[in-house]
Design a protein around this motif. Structure first.
Motif, PDB file in Angstrom:
ATOM      1  N   PRO A 448       0.833  -1.210   0.000  1.00 28.19           N
ATOM      2  CA  PRO A 448       0.000   0.000   0.000  1.00 28.19           C
ATOM      3  C   PRO A 448       0.865   1.256   0.000  1.00 28.19           C
ATOM      4  N   LEU A 449       0.426   2.279  -0.707  1.00 26.88           N
ATOM      5  CA  LEU A 449       1.191   3.523  -0.752  1.00 26.88           C
ATOM      6  C   LEU A 449       1.403   4.095   0.644  1.00 26.88           C
ATOM      7  N   GLU A 450       0.420   3.926   1.505  1.00 31.14           N
ATOM      8  CA  GLU A 450       0.550   4.461   2.857  1.00 31.14           C
ATOM      9  C   GLU A 450       1.681   3.793   3.625  1.00 31.14           C
ATOM     10  N   ARG A 451       2.005   2.549   3.247  1.00 35.16           N
ATOM     11  CA  ARG A 451       3.146   1.873   3.863  1.00 35.16           C
ATOM     12  C   ARG A 451       4.422   2.157   3.077  1.00 35.16           C
ATOM     13  N   LEU A 452       4.292   2.247   1.758  1.00 36.64           N
ATOM     14  CA  LEU A 452       5.456   2.481   0.913  1.00 36.64           C
ATOM     15  C   LEU A 452       6.135   3.802   1.251  1.00 36.64           C
ATOM     16  N   ARG A 453       5.354   4.757   1.721  1.00 39.79           N
ATOM     17  CA  ARG A 453       5.946   6.059   2.059  1.00 39.79           C
ATOM     18  C   ARG A 453       6.949   5.957   3.207  1.00 39.79           C
ATOM     19  N   HIS A 454       6.881   4.869   3.950  1.00 37.53           N
ATOM     20  CA  HIS A 454       7.811   4.678   5.069  1.00 37.53           C
ATOM     21  C   HIS A 454       9.092   3.969   4.645  1.00 37.53           C
ATOM     22  N   ALA A 455       9.178   3.555   3.380  1.00 31.44           N
ATOM     23  CA  ALA A 455      10.422   2.989   2.857  1.00 31.44           C
ATOM     24  C   ALA A 455      11.292   4.163   2.417  1.00 31.44           C
ATOM     25  N   VAL A 456      12.123   4.648   3.323  1.00 29.83           N
ATOM     26  CA  VAL A 456      12.861   5.888   3.113  1.00 29.83           C
ATOM     27  C   VAL A 456      14.136   5.623   2.319  1.00 29.83           C
ATOM     28  N   PRO A 457      14.297   6.225   1.138  1.00 32.00           N
ATOM     29  CA  PRO A 457      15.531   6.028   0.365  1.00 32.00           C
ATOM     30  C   PRO A 457      16.691   6.804   0.987  1.00 32.00           C
ATOM     31  N   ALA A 458      17.869   6.215   0.933  1.00 33.20           N
ATOM     32  CA  ALA A 458      19.050   6.854   1.512  1.00 33.20           C
ATOM     33  C   ALA A 458      19.418   8.101   0.708  1.00 33.20           C
ATOM     34  N   PHE A 459      19.923   9.100   1.399  1.00 38.64           N
ATOM     35  CA  PHE A 459      20.411  10.334   0.773  1.00 38.64           C
ATOM     36  C   PHE A 459      21.934  10.284   0.769  1.00 38.64           C
ATOM     37  N   PRO A 460      22.615  10.695  -0.286  1.00 40.75           N
ATOM     38  CA  PRO A 460      22.071  11.150  -1.571  1.00 40.75           C
ATOM     39  C   PRO A 460      22.211  10.054  -2.638  1.00 40.75           C
ATOM     40  N   THR A 461      21.156   9.327  -2.883  1.00 42.30           N
ATOM     41  CA  THR A 461      21.162   8.291  -3.914  1.00 42.30           C
ATOM     42  C   THR A 461      20.135   8.638  -4.987  1.00 42.30           C
ATOM     43  N   VAL A 462      20.296   8.014  -6.149  1.00 40.42           N
ATOM     44  CA  VAL A 462      19.322   8.214  -7.220  1.00 40.42           C
ATOM     45  C   VAL A 462      17.973   7.639  -6.817  1.00 40.42           C
ATOM     46  N   SER A 463      17.970   6.650  -5.913  1.00 37.44           N
ATOM     47  CA  SER A 463      16.723   6.024  -5.460  1.00 37.44           C
ATOM     48  C   SER A 463      15.808   7.006  -4.746  1.00 37.44           C
ATOM     49  N   GLU A 464      16.326   8.194  -4.410  1.00 35.74           N
ATOM     50  CA  GLU A 464      15.475   9.196  -3.771  1.00 35.74           C
ATOM     51  C   GLU A 464      14.324   9.619  -4.689  1.00 35.74           C
ATOM     52  N   VAL A 465      14.406   9.229  -5.961  1.00 38.23           N
ATOM     53  CA  VAL A 465      13.296   9.511  -6.870  1.00 38.23           C
ATOM     54  C   VAL A 465      11.999   8.897  -6.354  1.00 38.23           C
ATOM     55  N   TRP A 466      12.094   7.796  -5.581  1.00 42.26           N
ATOM     56  CA  TRP A 466      10.888   7.192  -5.024  1.00 42.26           C
ATOM     57  C   TRP A 466      10.183   8.151  -4.063  1.00 42.26           C
ATOM     58  N   LEU A 467      10.946   8.825  -3.248  1.00 41.84           N
ATOM     59  CA  LEU A 467      10.358   9.823  -2.345  1.00 41.84           C
ATOM     60  C   LEU A 467       9.686  10.923  -3.148  1.00 41.84           C
ATOM     61  N   ARG A 468      10.357  11.398  -4.191  1.00 37.07           N
ATOM     62  CA  ARG A 468       9.805  12.488  -4.993  1.00 37.07           C
ATOM     63  C   ARG A 468       8.534  12.071  -5.741  1.00 37.07           C
ATOM     64  N   LEU A 469       8.505  10.831  -6.221  1.00 42.07           N
ATOM     65  CA  LEU A 469       7.302  10.350  -6.900  1.00 42.07           C
ATOM     66  C   LEU A 469       6.111  10.298  -5.946  1.00 42.07           C
ATOM     67  N   LEU A 470       6.345   9.809  -4.743  1.00 42.59           N
ATOM     68  CA  LEU A 470       5.252   9.737  -3.772  1.00 42.59           C
ATOM     69  C   LEU A 470       4.810  11.128  -3.344  1.00 42.59           C
ATOM     70  N   GLU A 471       5.753  12.056  -3.229  1.00 45.22           N
ATOM     71  CA  GLU A 471       5.388  13.435  -2.928  1.00 45.22           C
ATOM     72  C   GLU A 471       4.554  14.029  -4.074  1.00 45.22           C
ATOM     73  N   ALA A 472       4.948  13.718  -5.318  1.00 51.99           N
ATOM     74  CA  ALA A 472       4.187  14.203  -6.472  1.00 51.99           C
ATOM     75  C   ALA A 472       2.777  13.630  -6.476  1.00 51.99           C
ATOM     76  N   TYR A 473       2.642  12.435  -5.921  1.00 47.58           N
ATOM     77  CA  TYR A 473       1.323  11.802  -5.823  1.00 47.58           C
ATOM     78  C   TYR A 473       0.475  12.483  -4.746  1.00 47.58           C
TER      79      TYR A 473
END
Length: 475
Positions: A448-473
């Motif tokens: 669920p997106l509500e749980r996925l938001r708690h999968a925090v990508p490490a900074f500074p990695t390219v995987s931080e795009v996941w955080l940005r996508l969820l924020e855009a959502y």
């Protein structure tokens, strides 16, 4: 000569190898039949050699994308060393190592052309013409793979046209190469040979590359090919090809009235199943057809639980990694059915290959790389339901900017809002192929997106795009 085993596997590609290995480890007996090389197309003439050809160019570009490293990289690629490195990975088609692995795992290898000769029976014709009959107590697994399909072009059968087989095993760089097609194979091999010095022209019958992907994927690959120096011609088809016997040059006449002259023509327009001489007619199926299967890879429309089709031949997800996935499900089902425990293909359990319908990851090693998993927005909307798509430029992620100067990449997420889960993801840009697995886990796990938001990508990695996508959502 006749022998009996629990399982007879026809085809020693990745899928066939895995089925045989897992059934033998479960206590059954298995034999593998192969007419060509153990390891299949992927090992010698597709995935492995193409990636070996692509990697040097990608490594050079990665180094040149960072100031400070850029100044140290001044030379062009070395074609001879690139081709030699490819040969180390493919052993130039010598399958001794993989054949030894089979026999070392307790799996006999029968070399020759195998074809069904009725229920639970396979006749194998050896190179010397002798026929050996193999009988299966439990199951016959067909995993013959596919072969290149040639387009209907006048003269194509006379010019010595390249398919993926010649394009991944060539011993020299053609000065001029015309590629017919706009899919994954066409785009990757155009990238590889252009990087090695060929003047490459890509003839695309449609108006976009990677037509079944999200539009952003084809757009980015087209931009990358153009930047690399590939000539793209959309809406153009080859009508006729002919090779000059004196110069060995090939003339390609197109439907817009133009003529191209090249040294080789690569046809990359699709695949067809290798079932035309598989004996399907002996069990009531049509020769040359794809094999429809259920989620245990059991062939539909036959009495009993004895015939299975694994890998490209079933047309569900024609990718090496999915063939192995299907093989695991197939082997588990065979073992359970042999033990008298009927397998249920309707769940995510051991018997189900469901993921090859809902979460098939794909990686394309062009420049830029593109990767996807699950449904495109178009496919998701066609399936019905409340669908929302969000996009984000990966360039704006700090880790991407640090990874490469002038990093350029795009990310798209497709969400089923009724269930609150991700159903599709497409990524473009450097490292896209390494980033896609996170999306695969999210989709298969139905996180669920509500749980996925708690999968925090490490900074500074390219995987931080996941955080940005969820924020855009909006999370």
């Amino acid at each position: 000569m006749e022998d009996t085993y629990d399982v007879v596997v026809v085809g020693a590609g990745p899928g066939g190898e895995v089925v045989a290995d897992r059934t033998v480890r479960a206590g059954l007996t298995a034999v593998v039949v192969e007419a060509e090389a153990v390891g299949g197309e992927c090992s010698y003439r597709a995935c492995v050699p193409s990636k070996a050809l692509l990697r040097p160019g990608a490594a050079r570009e990665a180094a040149r994308s960072v100031d400070g490293a850029r100044q140290a990289v001044t030379g062009a690629l070395d074609p001879a060393r690139t081709l030699a490195r490819r040969d180390r990975f493919t052993a130039r088609g010598d399958d001794t190592g993989q054949a030894d692995w089979l026999t070392g795992s307790g799996i006999p290898l029968v070399r020759g052309h195998g074809r069904l000769a009725g229920a639970r029976r396979v006749d194998v014709t050896g190179a010397d013409g002798t026929v050996r009959t193999l009988r299966a107590r439990r199951a016959v697994v067909l995993s013959p793979g596919t072969e290149p399909a040639l387009p209907q072009i006048e003269g194509i059968d006379r010019v010595g046209v390249w398919t993926n087989r010649q394009a991944t095993t060539a011993d020299a760089v053609p000065e001029r190469l015309v590629v017919i097609g706009g899919g994954v194979v066409a785009c990757e091999l155009a990238t590889a040979w252009r990087s090695l010095g060929s003047a490459v022209t890509l003839l695309v019958r449609g108006r976009t590359l990677l037509a079944d992907w999200e539009p952003c994927a084809g757009e980015e690959v087209a931009r990358g090919l153009t930047d690399l120096g590939v000539t793209l011609r959309f809406g153009v088809s080859a009508d006729r090809v002919a090779r000059d016997e004196a110069t060995r040059a090939v003339r390609v006449e197109t439907d817009d009235g133009s003529t191209l002259v090249c040294d080789e023509v690569l046809a990359a327009v699709g695949r067809r199943p290798r079932t035309h001489d598989l004996g399907l007619d002996t069990v009531g199926r049509t020769a040359g057809d794809w094999l429809p299967v259920d989620d245990t890879c059991r062939v539909a429309g036959l009495d009993g639980d004895w015939l299975y089709g694994v890998g490209d031949v079933n047309h569900r997800a024609p990718l090496t990694h999915m063939a192995k996935y299907q093989a695991r499900a197939c082997a588990a089902a065979i073992v359970e059915r042999a033990a008298g425990r009927p397998a249920d293909p309707g769940d995510w359990g051991a018997w189900s290959a469901r993921a090859d319908r809902v979460a098939v990851p794909q990686a394309v090693f062009t420049r830029p790389e593109v990767a996807s998993v699950g449904l495109t927005e178009r496919a998701a909307r066609a399936a019905g339901g409340a669908i929302r798509a969000v996009e984000y430029r990966i360039d704006d992620v700090a880790g991407a900017a640090l990874h490469a100067d002038a990093y350029r990449g795009r990310a798209k997420l497709v969400v089923d809002e009724t269930r609150g889960v991700v159903v599709g993801c497409t990524l473009t840009g450097p490292m896209a192929t390494e980033l896609i697995h996170a999306a695969t886990v999210a989709i298969v796990g139905e996180v669920p997106l509500e749980r996925l938001r708690h999968a925090v990508p490490a900074f500074p990695t390219v995987s931080e795009v996941w955080l940005r996508l969820l924020e855009a959502y909006g999370l």
